[in-house]
Design a protein around this motif. Structure first.
Motif, PDB file in Angstrom:
ATOM      1  N   ASN A  80       0.858  -1.183   0.000  1.00  0.00           N
ATOM      2  CA  ASN A  80       0.000   0.000   0.000  1.00  0.00           C
ATOM      3  C   ASN A  80       0.898   1.237   0.000  1.00  0.00           C
ATOM      4  O   ASN A  80       1.424   1.638   1.034  1.00  0.00           O
ATOM      5  N   TYR A  81       1.083   1.821  -1.183  1.00  0.00           N
ATOM      6  CA  TYR A  81       1.978   2.970  -1.304  1.00  0.00           C
ATOM      7  C   TYR A  81       1.456   4.195  -0.561  1.00  0.00           C
ATOM      8  O   TYR A  81       2.246   4.997  -0.048  1.00  0.00           O
ATOM      9  N   THR A  82       0.135   4.340  -0.485  1.00  0.00           N
ATOM     10  CA  THR A  82      -0.425   5.491   0.228  1.00  0.00           C
ATOM     11  C   THR A  82      -0.104   5.409   1.718  1.00  0.00           C
ATOM     12  O   THR A  82       0.279   6.410   2.345  1.00  0.00           O
ATOM     13  N   GLU A  83      -0.262   4.203   2.303  1.00  0.00           N
ATOM     14  CA  GLU A  83       0.098   4.013   3.713  1.00  0.00           C
ATOM     15  C   GLU A  83       1.591   4.245   3.920  1.00  0.00           C
ATOM     16  O   GLU A  83       2.002   4.861   4.906  1.00  0.00           O
ATOM     17  N   ALA A  84       2.391   3.732   2.993  1.00  0.00           N
ATOM     18  CA  ALA A  84       3.844   3.917   3.096  1.00  0.00           C
ATOM     19  C   ALA A  84       4.176   5.407   3.117  1.00  0.00           C
ATOM     20  O   ALA A  84       4.988   5.870   3.936  1.00  0.00           O
TER      21      ALA A  84
ATOM     22  N   TRP B 135       3.455   7.023   6.517  1.00  0.00           N
ATOM     23  CA  TRP B 135       4.428   6.707   7.571  1.00  0.00           C
ATOM     24  C   TRP B 135       5.764   7.403   7.309  1.00  0.00           C
ATOM     25  O   TRP B 135       6.407   7.883   8.251  1.00  0.00           O
ATOM     26  N   PHE B 136       6.164   7.449   6.041  1.00  0.00           N
ATOM     27  CA  PHE B 136       7.410   8.165   5.723  1.00  0.00           C
ATOM     28  C   PHE B 136       7.283   9.643   6.090  1.00  0.00           C
ATOM     29  O   PHE B 136       8.236  10.251   6.597  1.00  0.00           O
ATOM     30  N   LEU B 137       6.112  10.213   5.826  1.00  0.00           N
ATOM     31  CA  LEU B 137       5.898  11.625   6.129  1.00  0.00           C
ATOM     32  C   LEU B 137       6.020  11.880   7.629  1.00  0.00           C
ATOM     33  O   LEU B 137       6.662  12.857   8.057  1.00  0.00           O
ATOM     34  N   LEU B 138       5.420  10.999   8.449  1.00  0.00           N
ATOM     35  CA  LEU B 138       5.526  11.156   9.898  1.00  0.00           C
ATOM     36  C   LEU B 138       6.980  11.100  10.351  1.00  0.00           C
ATOM     37  O   LEU B 138       7.426  11.908  11.184  1.00  0.00           O
ATOM     38  N   ALA B 139       7.711  10.136   9.821  1.00  0.00           N
ATOM     39  CA  ALA B 139       9.128   9.997  10.197  1.00  0.00           C
ATOM     40  C   ALA B 139       9.933  11.201   9.721  1.00  0.00           C
ATOM     41  O   ALA B 139      10.788  11.729  10.450  1.00  0.00           O
ATOM     42  N   ALA B 140       9.669  11.622   8.495  1.00  0.00           N
ATOM     43  CA  ALA B 140      10.426  12.730   7.909  1.00  0.00           C
ATOM     44  C   ALA B 140      10.214  14.019   8.688  1.00  0.00           C
ATOM     45  O   ALA B 140      11.165  14.781   8.931  1.00  0.00           O
ATOM     46  N   GLU B 141       8.990  14.274   9.090  1.00  0.00           N
ATOM     47  CA  GLU B 141       8.688  15.506   9.813  1.00  0.00           C
ATOM     48  C   GLU B 141       9.338  15.540  11.193  1.00  0.00           C
ATOM     49  O   GLU B 141       9.484  16.615  11.781  1.00  0.00           O
ATOM     50  N   LYS B 142       9.727  14.372  11.697  1.00  0.00           N
ATOM     51  CA  LYS B 142      10.441  14.321  12.981  1.00  0.00           C
ATOM     52  C   LYS B 142      11.950  14.397  12.783  1.00  0.00           C
ATOM     53  O   LYS B 142      12.717  14.264  13.733  1.00  0.00           O
TER      54      LYS B 142
ATOM     55  N   LEU C 108      10.687   9.422   1.704  1.00  0.00           N
ATOM     56  CA  LEU C 108       9.608  10.318   1.298  1.00  0.00           C
ATOM     57  C   LEU C 108       9.970  11.013  -0.015  1.00  0.00           C
ATOM     58  O   LEU C 108       9.127  11.145  -0.916  1.00  0.00           O
ATOM     59  N   ALA C 109      11.210  11.455  -0.127  1.00  0.00           N
ATOM     60  CA  ALA C 109      11.663  12.090  -1.368  1.00  0.00           C
ATOM     61  C   ALA C 109      11.540  11.124  -2.545  1.00  0.00           C
ATOM     62  O   ALA C 109      11.129  11.524  -3.649  1.00  0.00           O
ATOM     63  N   MET C 110      11.869   9.859  -2.306  1.00  0.00           N
ATOM     64  CA  MET C 110      11.739   8.855  -3.364  1.00  0.00           C
ATOM     65  C   MET C 110      10.286   8.717  -3.809  1.00  0.00           C
ATOM     66  O   MET C 110      10.003   8.564  -5.009  1.00  0.00           O
TER      67      MET C 110
ATOM     68  N   GLU D 217       9.143   9.466  -7.633  1.00  0.00           N
ATOM     69  CA  GLU D 217       8.598   8.400  -8.473  1.00  0.00           C
ATOM     70  C   GLU D 217       7.075   8.447  -8.583  1.00  0.00           C
ATOM     71  O   GLU D 217       6.485   7.685  -9.360  1.00  0.00           O
ATOM     72  N   GLY D 218       6.452   9.326  -7.792  1.00  0.00           N
ATOM     73  CA  GLY D 218       4.986   9.411  -7.844  1.00  0.00           C
ATOM     74  C   GLY D 218       4.297   8.178  -7.302  1.00  0.00           C
ATOM     75  O   GLY D 218       3.269   7.754  -7.820  1.00  0.00           O
ATOM     76  N   ARG D 219       4.834   7.623  -6.230  1.00  0.00           N
ATOM     77  CA  ARG D 219       4.225   6.434  -5.612  1.00  0.00           C
ATOM     78  C   ARG D 219       3.541   6.833  -4.305  1.00  0.00           C
ATOM     79  O   ARG D 219       4.179   7.337  -3.395  1.00  0.00           O
ATOM     80  N   GLY D 220       2.233   6.594  -4.239  1.00  0.00           N
ATOM     81  CA  GLY D 220       1.483   6.936  -3.036  1.00  0.00           C
ATOM     82  C   GLY D 220       1.147   8.405  -2.929  1.00  0.00           C
ATOM     83  O   GLY D 220       0.429   8.827  -2.020  1.00  0.00           O
TER      84      GLY D 220
END
Length: 531
Positions: free
Chosen positions: A286-290, A293-300, A309-311, A315-318
């Motif tokens: 599930n790319y949207t869920e991924a 979670w990446f966004l939460l980690a990145a913001e911390k 998150l940059a990837m 690549e336009g995934r999720g």
């Protein structure tokens, strides 16, 4: 026992200090429990909070920068007291009685815990004195003096001090490094339930520091700490279930523990959850869920989360493809020395995607990654120096970086090392080196290297002339549609070198090279037609 989230760190810590100072003062009573003078506690807490905020980052202290806990009593009791005080009081205020039944319960519970602390007040003060010297609160920082005070506290059985003493031995802070002694002190605190010590002891077993490496024992101690709600332990235990180290591999159990840590805002766990949703092995892909979670980690501020998150944006995934946001998050990860983020950011500057095209910045970030040993970046830096792209042209530096990448079996760098030694057709020593590098790259299947190695065997340059070896390497490259190898195969069939002479096969190979626009092959076919 779940660990309460830590907020208003300076005030909570100073509340601890102030409460201890007030334990011998005047007391009131709620439900028969003695209470420190609340007004005095708050007044001191306010003043100490200001001092602490000015002198050190208490956030780092209470957020386990050194993997020590302020004790279960401090976390649960003092934080509870702080909640009570915060509910109805301003700094400098007083507690008004009678209070609501719910508040009475909170206060009673909190100061019951404070009552338990009184029996340990001496060891706690010693520990706090150690921290004062360690962080330079009102004194010059002195790790050796801090060690003396922490050890005094630890020897009286105060678990947070025992754990911290283990850390000081493990890192050589204020004392000669001694990992065996570190394990001894971690064990003392861990056996008495200190979750941070349990975590640290698990790490010593996992990595074989001061004790024989043992994944089973590591997993056991991580489990004890994780059961108390410590997110770092939950995360590590989850990873062990994911890999089957020290426990039977179980993807779903791994997910449960990692999720527990992620739910407590532990950024590394949030990043791994994102990867699990991308992988689709344990969890449904599930790319949207991924992305979430990446966004939460990145913001911390988690560099790996920022990179991932940059990837996703690149690549336009999720999420919709967005090179500007990809560049933003690559930049943040690169600023934290994330090697691949530096490499990818350099690539964006080279292509002008999401950022203005800039060869100098492309070279700058590639060089950052190259210095960390990333072979792709080392090759690119070598190429930039060979061409003078974004940096001054410099063959020696080009050779240096090509060699670093080639030593890591980077096939393009190996081929480039061959090219750098292949300029002078009369220098047999350099041609011999070129052949060695071409062979390394050719064995990895790189068609240009296979073709050039074939040519050296064909002409007897840098190697002993050998038509059969020339034919072997030309065939490998020609099968990958390499036009020059196709041309040489045509010549070998035409001349009968290494094979029986066959003009039809020769024309066939010339035609393949000609179809790719190779002028020599086209010219040779015209000559055949004229004949």
């Amino acid at each position: 026992m779940k660990i309460l989230h830590r907020t208003n760190h300076a005030f909570l810590y100073s509340l601890l200090v102030s409460s201890i100072l007030c334990l011998s003062g005047s007391f009131g009573s709620v439900n028969g429990e003695e209470l420190p003078n609340a007004s005095k506690v708050i007044s001191l807490a306010r003043d100490n909070s200001i001092i602490l905020n000015h002198n050190l980052s208490v956030t780092n202290l209470l957020n386990n920068r050194f993997e020590h806990q302020s004790s279960k009593l401090i976390i649960n009791g003092i934080c509870t007291a702080a909640q009570v005080l915060a509910k109805g009081l301003h700094f400098g205020g007083t507690i008004t009685f009678p209070v609501e039944a719910e508040e009475t319960h909170w206060i009673t519970q909190a100061f019951q815990e404070l009552g338990k602390l009184r029996s340990q007040w001496k060891s706690m003060i010693q520990y706090l004195e150690g921290l004062r010297h360690l962080y330079g609160i009102g004194v010059e920082p002195d790790a050796s003096e801090a060690f003396k005070w922490v050890r005094k506290s630890a020897e009286q059985g105060f678990e947070p001090a025992q754990n911290h003493l283990g850390l000081m031995y493990a890192s050589g802070q204020g004392v000669e490094k001694n990992e065996t002694e570190a394990v001894r002190w971690f064990l003392k605190a861990a056996e008495n339930g200190d979750y941070a010590a349990q975590f640290n002891l698990a790490g010593m077993y996992k990595y074989g520091r001061g004790v024989e490496q043992n994944d089973n024992t590591a997993a056991s101690w991580y489990g004890k700490s994780a059961a108390q709600g410590y997110p770092k332990a939950q995360f590590m235990l989850g990873l062990m279930y994911l890999s089957g180290e020290g426990v039977e591999e179980n993807g779903y159990t791994a997910y449960e523990w990692i999720y527990e840590a992620a739910y407590q805002d532990y950024a590394p766990a949030q990043n791994i959850l994102g990867l699990m949703f991308i992988d689709g092995d344990v969890l449904e892909q599930n790319y949207t869920e991924a992305y979430q979670w990446f966004l939460l980690a990145a913001e911390k501020g988690e560099a790996k989360g920022q990179f991932n998150l940059a990837m996703m944006y690149a690549e336009g995934r999720g999420v919709g493809k967005n090179h500007e946001l990809a560049a933003k998050w690559y930049q943040q990860a690169a600023n934290q020395n994330h090697m691949k983020a530096q490499y990818n950011l350099g690539g964006l500057y080279k292509k002008g995607l999401g950022v203005p095209q800039d060869d100098s910045l492309a070279a700058f970030w590639q060089l950052k990654a190259a210095k960390q040993g990333f072979a792709d970046a080392q090759y690119n830096v070598g190429f930039y120096y060979s061409q003078g792209t974004g940096v001054p042209q410099d063959d020696e530096l080009a050779l240096k970086w090509f060699r670093k990448a080639a030593d890591q079996k980077h096939y393009l760098a190996e081929y480039s090392m061959g090219i750098m030694n292949d300029f002078d057709q009369e220098d047999d020593e350099k041609l011999s080196k070129a052949a060695e590098w071409y062979r390394k790259s050719a064995k990895q299947g790189f068609a240009p290297a296979q073709s050039r190695l074939g040519a050296l065997y064909y002409n007897g340059q840098g190697v002993e002339q050998n038509d059969k070896l020339a034919l072997k390497w030309f065939r490998k490259a020609a099968d990958q549609k390499h036009y020059l190898a196709q041309y040489y195969l045509g010549a070998m069939f035409e001349e009968g070198r290494g094979v029986e002479k066959d003009l039809n096969r020769a024309i066939e190979w010339y035609q393949k090279a000609a179809d790719q626009g190779y002028e020599k092959a086209q010219k040779r076919l015209k000559e055949y037609n004229q004949e």
